[in-house]
Every structure is written in structure tokens, then in C-alpha cells.
Scaffold this motif. Sequence first.
Motif, PDB file in Angstrom:
ATOM      1  N   PHE A 136      50.398 -18.950  46.885  1.00  0.00           N
ATOM      2  CA  PHE A 136      50.277 -18.619  45.458  1.00  0.00           C
ATOM      3  C   PHE A 136      48.823 -18.444  45.005  1.00  0.00           C
ATOM      4  N   ARG A 137      47.952 -19.343  45.461  1.00  0.00           N
ATOM      5  CA  ARG A 137      46.572 -19.272  44.994  1.00  0.00           C
ATOM      6  C   ARG A 137      45.939 -17.939  45.378  1.00  0.00           C
ATOM      7  N   GLU A 138      46.320 -17.474  46.549  1.00  0.00           N
ATOM      8  CA  GLU A 138      45.766 -16.214  47.042  1.00  0.00           C
ATOM      9  C   GLU A 138      46.377 -15.032  46.286  1.00  0.00           C
ATOM     10  N   ALA A 139      47.681 -15.087  46.079  1.00  0.00           N
ATOM     11  CA  ALA A 139      48.374 -13.950  45.450  1.00  0.00           C
ATOM     12  C   ALA A 139      47.945 -13.767  43.996  1.00  0.00           C
ATOM     13  N   PHE A 140      47.705 -14.876  43.300  1.00  0.00           N
ATOM     14  CA  PHE A 140      47.458 -14.787  41.857  1.00  0.00           C
ATOM     15  C   PHE A 140      45.971 -14.804  41.519  1.00  0.00           C
ATOM     16  N   ALA A 141      45.147 -15.172  42.520  1.00  0.00           N
ATOM     17  CA  ALA A 141      43.689 -15.211  42.431  1.00  0.00           C
ATOM     18  C   ALA A 141      43.105 -15.158  41.021  1.00  0.00           C
ATOM     19  N   ASN A 142      42.965 -16.295  40.381  1.00  0.00           N
ATOM     20  CA  ASN A 142      42.250 -16.328  39.107  1.00  0.00           C
ATOM     21  C   ASN A 142      41.678 -17.721  38.891  1.00  0.00           C
ATOM     22  N   PRO A 143      40.581 -17.795  38.132  1.00  0.00           N
ATOM     23  CA  PRO A 143      39.872 -19.068  38.005  1.00  0.00           C
ATOM     24  C   PRO A 143      40.664 -20.138  37.264  1.00  0.00           C
ATOM     25  N   PHE A 144      41.650 -19.736  36.448  1.00  0.00           N
ATOM     26  CA  PHE A 144      42.436 -20.728  35.706  1.00  0.00           C
ATOM     27  C   PHE A 144      43.331 -21.502  36.674  1.00  0.00           C
ATOM     28  N   LEU A 145      44.015 -20.752  37.528  1.00  0.00           N
ATOM     29  CA  LEU A 145      44.871 -21.376  38.541  1.00  0.00           C
ATOM     30  C   LEU A 145      44.032 -22.225  39.485  1.00  0.00           C
ATOM     31  N   ASP A 146      42.828 -21.739  39.788  1.00  0.00           N
ATOM     32  CA  ASP A 146      41.960 -22.436  40.732  1.00  0.00           C
ATOM     33  C   ASP A 146      41.417 -23.754  40.204  1.00  0.00           C
ATOM     34  N   GLN A 147      41.630 -24.043  38.925  1.00  0.00           N
ATOM     35  CA  GLN A 147      41.231 -25.354  38.410  1.00  0.00           C
ATOM     36  C   GLN A 147      41.928 -26.457  39.202  1.00  0.00           C
ATOM     37  N   GLY A 148      43.095 -26.139  39.762  1.00  0.00           N
ATOM     38  CA  GLY A 148      43.777 -27.077  40.641  1.00  0.00           C
ATOM     39  C   GLY A 148      44.367 -28.279  39.933  1.00  0.00           C
ATOM     40  N   ASN A 149      44.541 -28.203  38.628  1.00  0.00           N
ATOM     41  CA  ASN A 149      45.178 -29.288  37.887  1.00  0.00           C
ATOM     42  C   ASN A 149      46.648 -28.942  37.622  1.00  0.00           C
ATOM     43  N   ASP A 150      47.375 -29.884  37.042  1.00  0.00           N
ATOM     44  CA  ASP A 150      48.792 -29.633  36.758  1.00  0.00           C
ATOM     45  C   ASP A 150      48.983 -28.764  35.522  1.00  0.00           C
ATOM     46  N   GLN A 151      47.877 -28.415  34.888  1.00  0.00           N
ATOM     47  CA  GLN A 151      47.916 -27.523  33.726  1.00  0.00           C
ATOM     48  C   GLN A 151      46.665 -26.658  33.801  1.00  0.00           C
ATOM     49  N   ALA A 152      46.686 -25.507  33.178  1.00  0.00           N
ATOM     50  CA  ALA A 152      45.507 -24.638  33.194  1.00  0.00           C
ATOM     51  C   ALA A 152      44.923 -24.594  31.795  1.00  0.00           C
ATOM     52  N   ALA A 153      43.605 -24.693  31.699  1.00  0.00           N
ATOM     53  CA  ALA A 153      42.925 -24.606  30.402  1.00  0.00           C
ATOM     54  C   ALA A 153      42.282 -23.232  30.288  1.00  0.00           C
ATOM     55  N   PHE A 154      42.361 -22.641  29.104  1.00  0.00           N
ATOM     56  CA  PHE A 154      41.774 -21.307  28.918  1.00  0.00           C
ATOM     57  C   PHE A 154      41.310 -21.182  27.468  1.00  0.00           C
ATOM     58  N   PRO A 155      40.325 -20.306  27.234  1.00  0.00           N
ATOM     59  CA  PRO A 155      39.837 -20.125  25.871  1.00  0.00           C
ATOM     60  C   PRO A 155      40.861 -19.327  25.060  1.00  0.00           C
ATOM     61  N   THR A 156      40.986 -19.602  23.783  1.00  0.00           N
ATOM     62  CA  THR A 156      41.891 -18.831  22.932  1.00  0.00           C
ATOM     63  C   THR A 156      41.085 -17.791  22.159  1.00  0.00           C
ATOM     64  N   PRO A 157      41.761 -16.692  21.782  1.00  0.00           N
ATOM     65  CA  PRO A 157      41.035 -15.593  21.150  1.00  0.00           C
ATOM     66  C   PRO A 157      40.238 -16.016  19.905  1.00  0.00           C
ATOM     67  N   ARG A 158      40.762 -16.957  19.121  1.00  0.00           N
ATOM     68  CA  ARG A 158      40.068 -17.359  17.891  1.00  0.00           C
ATOM     69  C   ARG A 158      39.106 -18.518  18.098  1.00  0.00           C
ATOM     70  N   GLY A 159      38.768 -18.825  19.331  1.00  0.00           N
ATOM     71  CA  GLY A 159      37.906 -19.976  19.582  1.00  0.00           C
ATOM     72  C   GLY A 159      38.743 -21.175  19.970  1.00  0.00           C
ATOM     73  N   GLY A 160      38.118 -22.173  20.521  1.00  0.00           N
ATOM     74  CA  GLY A 160      38.846 -23.336  20.999  1.00  0.00           C
ATOM     75  C   GLY A 160      39.522 -23.033  22.333  1.00  0.00           C
ATOM     76  N   ARG A 161      40.215 -24.035  22.846  1.00  0.00           N
ATOM     77  CA  ARG A 161      40.881 -23.877  24.142  1.00  0.00           C
ATOM     78  C   ARG A 161      42.316 -24.378  24.052  1.00  0.00           C
ATOM     79  N   MET A 162      43.155 -23.782  24.870  1.00  0.00           N
ATOM     80  CA  MET A 162      44.526 -24.265  25.000  1.00  0.00           C
ATOM     81  C   MET A 162      44.798 -24.548  26.472  1.00  0.00           C
ATOM     82  N   VAL A 163      45.915 -25.241  26.714  1.00  0.00           N
ATOM     83  CA  VAL A 163      46.374 -25.416  28.087  1.00  0.00           C
ATOM     84  C   VAL A 163      47.810 -24.936  28.174  1.00  0.00           C
ATOM     85  N   MET A 164      48.210 -24.549  29.387  1.00  0.00           N
ATOM     86  CA  MET A 164      49.590 -24.135  29.641  1.00  0.00           C
ATOM     87  C   MET A 164      50.041 -24.786  30.943  1.00  0.00           C
TER      88      MET A 164
END
Lengths: 353, 353
Positions: free
Chosen positions: A40-68
Motif C-alpha cells: 500500500f505505501r508504495e502504491a499510494f505514495a504520499n507523505p500523509f500516508l508515510d506519517q506511519g500513524n493510525d491517522q493522517a494529519a493534513f492542512p485544511t484549505p482554510r488554515g488549521g489541520r485535520m486528521v482522517m
Amino acid sequence: MTVRSPIKAYRRKLDLANGRVDLGHGSGGRAMADLVSGIFREAFANPFLDQGNDQAAFPTPRGGRMVMTTDGYVVSPLFFPGGDIGSLAVHGTVNDIAMSGARPLHLSASYIVEEGFPLADLKRIADSMGRAARAAGVTIVTGDTKVVERGKADGLFISTAGIGELPDGLDLSGDRAEPGDVVVLSGSIGDHGVAIMSSRENLEFETAILSDSAALNGLVEAMVAAAGPHLKLMRDPTRGGLAATLNELAHQSGVGFRIEEAAIPVKPEVAAACELLGLDPLNVANEGKLVAVVSPAGADALLAAMRAHPLGAEAAAIGTVVADDQQFVQMTTGFGGGRIVDWLSGEQLPRIC
Amino acid sequence: MTVRSPIKAYRRKLDLANGRVDLGHGSGGRAMADLVSGIFREAFANPFLDQGNDQAAFPTPRGGRMVMTTDGYVVSPLFFPGGDIGSLAVHGTVNDIAMSGARPLHLSASYIVEEGFPLADLKRIADSMGRAARAAGVTIVTGDTKVVERGKADGLFISTAGIGELPDGLDLSGDRAEPGDVVVLSGSIGDHGVAIMSSRENLEFETAILSDSAALNGLVEAMVAAAGPHLKLMRDPTRGGLAATLNELAHQSGVGFRIEEAAIPVKPEVAAACELLGLDPLNVANEGKLVAVVSPAGADALLAAMRAHPLGAEAAAIGTVVADDQQFVQMTTGFGGGRIVDWLSGEQLPRIC
């Protein structure tokens, strides 16, 4: 946000030409880590997934961060002492969000149902999800139902996904453990796994053993408030138990752990059941516990805040982070000896969550 | 955000005491609507779910709005002409986000795998998901894998969830169709369902029939830019086909539809296959098409923008919204007659997505 470097590769060679998925690949142990990094890590190759945690953190368009985050639930049986697949699916996803320090907001729920499944059971499970969501302060905003023919699934599977809001300045992650940090556990281990196994094997004990399934976001809020920047990371020891979680964190942070068996709370009835079933409580899944790593200066405040919360009443410091190039988890046993706590490569308890 | 009133209850009585889930409950038709309103809407009781769309819109903590959606994929076979379960799982979730006018951002993926599933197939599917995600401009940020024993699932099921950013001022929703509005279809119907059925039945036609599975967010962006506030709603006619989608929208908006059979594009080979298989193209699932409702003043601009996009080249106005208390979908047939287009109460094509 800080995009972390990919976690160290800890893969054994997957036989991608002729290999097959086995139960160990879903165990939360080494085989699953191999599958994730090998496919999966290879197929989806992105820095959010590569955080390697049980959730991914990413910036939101209006500022701040969310997790999924997302998790699939295939627990068997569907109803067990202390919960059911519905409450479990809510708690598990709320907890994966909360472990980042984020405030859980909304969940989605996808149902895969086997033809012939009783509507009464589906309603009971949906009602349980609704109650669990309201208690945790989240809303299930969207869903989907698919039905497959009789014999093509096992009653009901649920996948939940969730999103949460990450407060500014908070940067908890599995790669932040440093030598000298204190390892804290929020309560007794093994309850969930033993409750499931007892129910599956039709075992009865003098004291009923209930799953610890619970939403930890309230406890986490208190912890973040008390320990502030001293808090380095949190993770819930679900599949694979405390042993798998500490080994994961050791690899992710590039450190070792030294823990004390005597400091780890295990209920006497759970310990007895584990002996009967041939299980090591360290490998058994929990659904309402968390491990935290905190710098020594914040440990006392953190423990005090946890013990003041109903879900952290038995919180204990169970060990420390040590420098170790081999990234071993070592345990001083109750008899004064020592042993390496490895994670299992295979599957001890299939379909525990 | 505007929280809409719950969509009109259109439930038949579910037998919650003794009833069982049947394949029809996953069909996208009337039985599924009954299940959703009879069990889930009540259990989860919240205004976001009550929007009754394929995605839920909610305000974000820092301002602005986001949407969230989820879908389970149980398609059989896993690989089919024109796609596979992986690309389908990405396209379906991207499209459910895009139908609200939102820009898709991130997806999660939950895998439920049957023991013994070939790793090579899992890798092929993951690679296909990665490609589909990159092409659609979204990232798969988090995932989970569970494995169940042989015979307890059918190879592989995938649940994806997704989130997107909803531009300010955009308020597309299934309850906004009004008498006089124009109904636009983005292209030919039935391709996906017929591709799956042909592959399942081992049928070969002179012209290969490929699934239309595709990410529609690029097309949607062009549509929103061209039609602005004239655009009322969009929905992708997946399970249950165009017939189910129009009936859903009729109920949700409290209107009727009048459509022209001659205006609905159907590829000759798809029409022939439908005849052979005893299917009505109106009931067959699509995975790369959308229906839009637009006020008459915006229809020409919308159609021109759609036709300028590769995925909307065959876009056509297929009918109008009419006042109708009975919320019927009526069709003028190619022979000049008329008929009611009902949605199926049961399941015509199980496991089409």
C-alpha cells in the motif's frame, strides 16, 4: 504541517508473485506491517500516508489541520460482553482520531451485510452505534450498505472512517519517543481480547470479563491540557496488544523500550483466563486503553490528570524509552529476570476487532 | 450551512422483528431507501445525515464547508473490462464528493480480505487505486486491512471514504429540482453494468463493452464554472441506474420528471446486450455518468461546457422537471407512447459495485 520522513522500512520480503494473504496479515503484527509497506505505501505514495500513524494529519484549505482515519471491523461474535461490532466501530475510529490529539468530529459508516442477516440485529447494532457516537460527541454523517449473497460474508462487516480537528501547536506522532521519556499506560490490558475469546469459546468465569471498548477522546483532552508540550505521542494498543504497539513505536522512533511487568495492570480474572487460553496479555487486543510517551518533566502531571478521569483511574508509568539501535522492547519480569517482548509475526487471535 | 428538512419518508414497513436482509436491500432501489430510513436515519438522528444526499456537507471549524462520503465495494468479478474494484472504489467516492460541487481532497481505504487471496492481485488492485487517485488529484491518506478466514468473505471487499472542500456559495442538493428545470445526462447509460454482467456470464460481443468507471470531478468543475447558480443539483446514477436516481430525486424534491427515451444515449452494443440479458438500460448501473438539474436559463451554457469535456462529449438534455404530487418519473417512448419509469423494489444486478 510537518511532513515526517517515511518510517524506517521494516519489511520482510513479500512473495508478490505467488504469495497469498493469511490471517497473520490482519494481525496488527509484523506481517501486517510488511503488507502495508510492501503493497500500500508504495502504491499510494504520499507523505500523509508515510506519517506511519493510525491517522493522517493534513492542512485544511482554510488554515488549521485535520486528521482522517479508517478501520474495518470483522469481529466475531458480533455481540460480546461489554459491546458489539457497532459500538466497537465507533470507539475504534474515535480513538484513532483522538490519539493524534485531535477532536473527533464526524464519522462515516459502510456496511457489508450477508443476505439473510436479521433486521433486528442490524437495528440493534445501528442503535448501539448511534448511542456510542452521541456519547463520544461525534455524528455519523454519511453511510452506505451493500448486501452480498449468503455464504459470501460472515453476517456483517462495518468500516468506519472519521475526521477530527487538530489543535494548533500539537504535534504528536509515533516517531517522537526519545531516550529518557516515560511510558504511561492508561489501565489494565487484555480485557477486550479475553472477553471476545471467552464468548467465542463459551467460557464462563466467576467474574464476568467485559470488553474495555470505550471512546478515549475525553481522557485525551484532559491529558493534552495537563501535559502540554511534554506529551510526545499516544497510541491505542488494539490488534497485537501492548507488545505490537511498543514494537511499532520502537521502529518508528528508532529507540528501544524497557518496561516493568509488575507495573502493567492486568485484572486477576483476565490473567487467569489468559493462562487457561494460553495467551500472553501483552499480545491481547484492547479497545479502551492507550499508551502515552511523555518527557520526564511532564510525567507526574500527566499521570495525575489521567487518574482523575474514569477511563484512566488505573493509569501507571510502566517503563522508559532507551537508546537501542536494535529497537528492542525489553521487560523486567515479576521474578526479576528479563525478556525481549517481540511482536508476533502471525495471528494469535483472529477477528478480535 | 443550510440544514435541510429531512427528505420525505418513503418507507414501506420493515419487519424489524422477524425480517431479514435480502439482496434487494443493497440494490439502490426502494428496499434500500426503506432500510436507510427505517434503521439508520433513526439510529444516527442528525441533520447532516438527513440531508439525504450521497454525501454530507458540514461547516468546518475554521470556516467554510466540507463534505464527507463513504461507499463499500463488493463488485464481482474483481477485475472487469474497463476497470477493477480498486479504480472503482476511487472513482465512486470521488464522484460522490464531486456531485455536491466539492473539490475532492483525501480518501481512506479499508480492506477486508479473505484468507488465501493472492498477494499479486492485492498489489494489482492497490496499484490501480493509486493510479486512479493520482489521476483524480486526490490522495489516499490512511487505510486499514482486516483478514477473515477462508469462506467468510468473497476475495476482497473495499470501503473508501472521502472528504472534499465545498466552495462558498454553492448549494447543490437533491431537493432543489423545480418544475420547469431541465434534466441533463452526461453520456450513454448502462456501460458499467453490462460490462460486469458480460464478464460474469462470460459473454463476448463483437464490440467489447467497457465499464464507464471514471472520476467526474474535472467535468463537474467545468459545469459549475459554466452554469453558476443555475445549476441545482447533480447525482451519479450508480446502483439502480438512471431510473433509481430520478425516482430518488423526485421524492427528495417533491416533483415529477418527464423524460424522452429518444434523447437518452445508449450505445448500440449495450442496447443489444441488454436485450440479450433481459435488462432495461434505465435500471443498469453507471460509474462515470451524472445527471444534472439546471434552470432553463443555464441549460445551454451547461450543455456546451459538458460537451467540451471528454467525459461529457455526449451530454444531452433528456427531459424536464414537472409538478407532480405523485412524484412519478414518466417517459415518452421511442414509439411515441408513454410509460412510468419505476424504481425496482428488488435487485436486478447484485454486486455490480
